[in-house]
Design a protein around this motif. Structure first.
Motif, PDB file in Angstrom:
ATOM      1  N   ARG A   1       0.812  -1.224   0.000  1.00  0.00           N
ATOM      2  CA  ARG A   1       0.000   0.000   0.000  1.00  0.00           C
ATOM      3  C   ARG A   1       0.847   1.276   0.000  1.00  0.00           C
ATOM      4  O   ARG A   1       0.381   2.344  -0.326  1.00  0.00           O
TER       5      ARG A   1
ATOM      6  N   SER B   1      -7.261   1.261  -3.983  1.00  0.00           N
ATOM      7  CA  SER B   1      -8.233   1.563  -2.941  1.00  0.00           C
ATOM      8  C   SER B   1      -8.534   3.054  -2.896  1.00  0.00           C
ATOM      9  O   SER B   1      -7.645   3.861  -2.617  1.00  0.00           O
TER      10      SER B   1
ATOM     11  N   THR C   1      -7.933   4.302   0.729  1.00  0.00           N
ATOM     12  CA  THR C   1      -6.514   4.521   1.032  1.00  0.00           C
ATOM     13  C   THR C   1      -6.012   5.784   0.349  1.00  0.00           C
ATOM     14  O   THR C   1      -5.334   6.615   0.968  1.00  0.00           O
TER      15      THR C   1
ATOM     16  N   ARG D   1      -6.512   3.539   7.245  1.00  0.00           N
ATOM     17  CA  ARG D   1      -6.732   2.297   8.002  1.00  0.00           C
ATOM     18  C   ARG D   1      -7.940   1.539   7.466  1.00  0.00           C
ATOM     19  O   ARG D   1      -7.905   0.315   7.360  1.00  0.00           O
ATOM     20  N   ALA D   2      -9.014   2.259   7.121  1.00  0.00           N
ATOM     21  CA  ALA D   2     -10.200   1.597   6.569  1.00  0.00           C
ATOM     22  C   ALA D   2      -9.875   0.942   5.226  1.00  0.00           C
ATOM     23  O   ALA D   2     -10.467  -0.088   4.881  1.00  0.00           O
TER      24      ALA D   2
ATOM     25  N   ARG E   1      -7.323  -0.689   4.466  1.00  0.00           N
ATOM     26  CA  ARG E   1      -6.548  -1.929   4.608  1.00  0.00           C
ATOM     27  C   ARG E   1      -7.339  -3.153   4.158  1.00  0.00           C
ATOM     28  O   ARG E   1      -6.755  -4.141   3.747  1.00  0.00           O
ATOM     29  N   SER E   2      -8.657  -3.062   4.257  1.00  0.00           N
ATOM     30  CA  SER E   2      -9.471  -4.218   3.861  1.00  0.00           C
ATOM     31  C   SER E   2      -9.692  -4.272   2.353  1.00  0.00           C
ATOM     32  O   SER E   2     -10.203  -5.263   1.841  1.00  0.00           O
ATOM     33  N   ASP E   3      -9.302  -3.230   1.637  1.00  0.00           N
ATOM     34  CA  ASP E   3      -9.442  -3.221   0.176  1.00  0.00           C
ATOM     35  C   ASP E   3      -8.284  -4.009  -0.425  1.00  0.00           C
ATOM     36  O   ASP E   3      -7.127  -3.675  -0.227  1.00  0.00           O
ATOM     37  N   THR E   4      -8.607  -5.054  -1.163  1.00  0.00           N
ATOM     38  CA  THR E   4      -7.564  -5.933  -1.688  1.00  0.00           C
ATOM     39  C   THR E   4      -7.603  -6.065  -3.200  1.00  0.00           C
ATOM     40  O   THR E   4      -6.951  -6.924  -3.756  1.00  0.00           O
TER      41      THR E   4
END
Length: 169
Positions: A7, A89, A92, A151-152, A154-157
């Motif tokens: 990231r 993201s 991000t 931080r939110a 982080r779940s985006d992949t």
């Protein structure tokens, strides 16, 4: 085995672009439109033509510097767009933009307003401190909000190519 995601490059691009755009907003809105201050207005009030021209020159140098910062950020973002290991993201990236803008406000506020005393947010008042503190507070709020978005994210992949899976070409 899942590909390791990085990231950092997307965050770096967002930081640079965010700081550059934050500088543009400061320069365009506070320097030019509202005319609350210039780069050197505390040291050289623009009350005559020579002082106004000197301030205008340094405002232009400031704009050139934030333009370069933005251009570097766009170059980094372009390169990130070609990397499969960087998750794409929006949270991000938006968070990094806010972090960059907040960093610009805090660093510029501390250095230019407080340490060097080059100018204040609102130069044409006897009580400059509330304006300078509000500018710093806005920067801190941007940092907190930016960090929360990063931080939110982080779940985006999603990486390059995942959007088009299932398409037959």
């Amino acid at each position: 085995m899942a590909e390791q995601l990085h990231r950092g490059p997307l965050i770096s691009a967002g930081l640079l672009i965010g700081a550059g755009l934050g500088g543009f907003v400061d320069g365009i809105v506070l320097h030019q439109i509202l005319q609350w201050h210039n780069m050197l207005s505390a040291k050289m009030p623009p009350d005559n033509l020579v002082a106004a021209k000197v301030n205008m020159y340094w405002d232009g140098m400031f704009h050139a510097a934030v333009w370069v910062m933005t251009a570097i950020g766009l170059t980094v973002l372009w390169r990130v767009g070609h990397r499969r290991d960087v998750p794409w993201s929006g949270r991000t990236f938006f968070g990094a933009l806010l972090l960059g803008w907040g960093l610009f406000n805090v660093i510029e506020g501390i250095i230019d307003h407080n340490l060097l005393g080059l100018h204040h947010v609102y130069e044409y008042t006897d009580n400059k401190l509330p304006w300078d503190l509000a500018f710093l507070a806005l920067g801190v709020l941007q940092l907190v909000a930016g960090w929360a978005f990063v931080r939110a994210g982080r779940s985006d992949t999603a990486v390059r190519g995942e959007y088009s899976r299932g398409n037959t070409q």
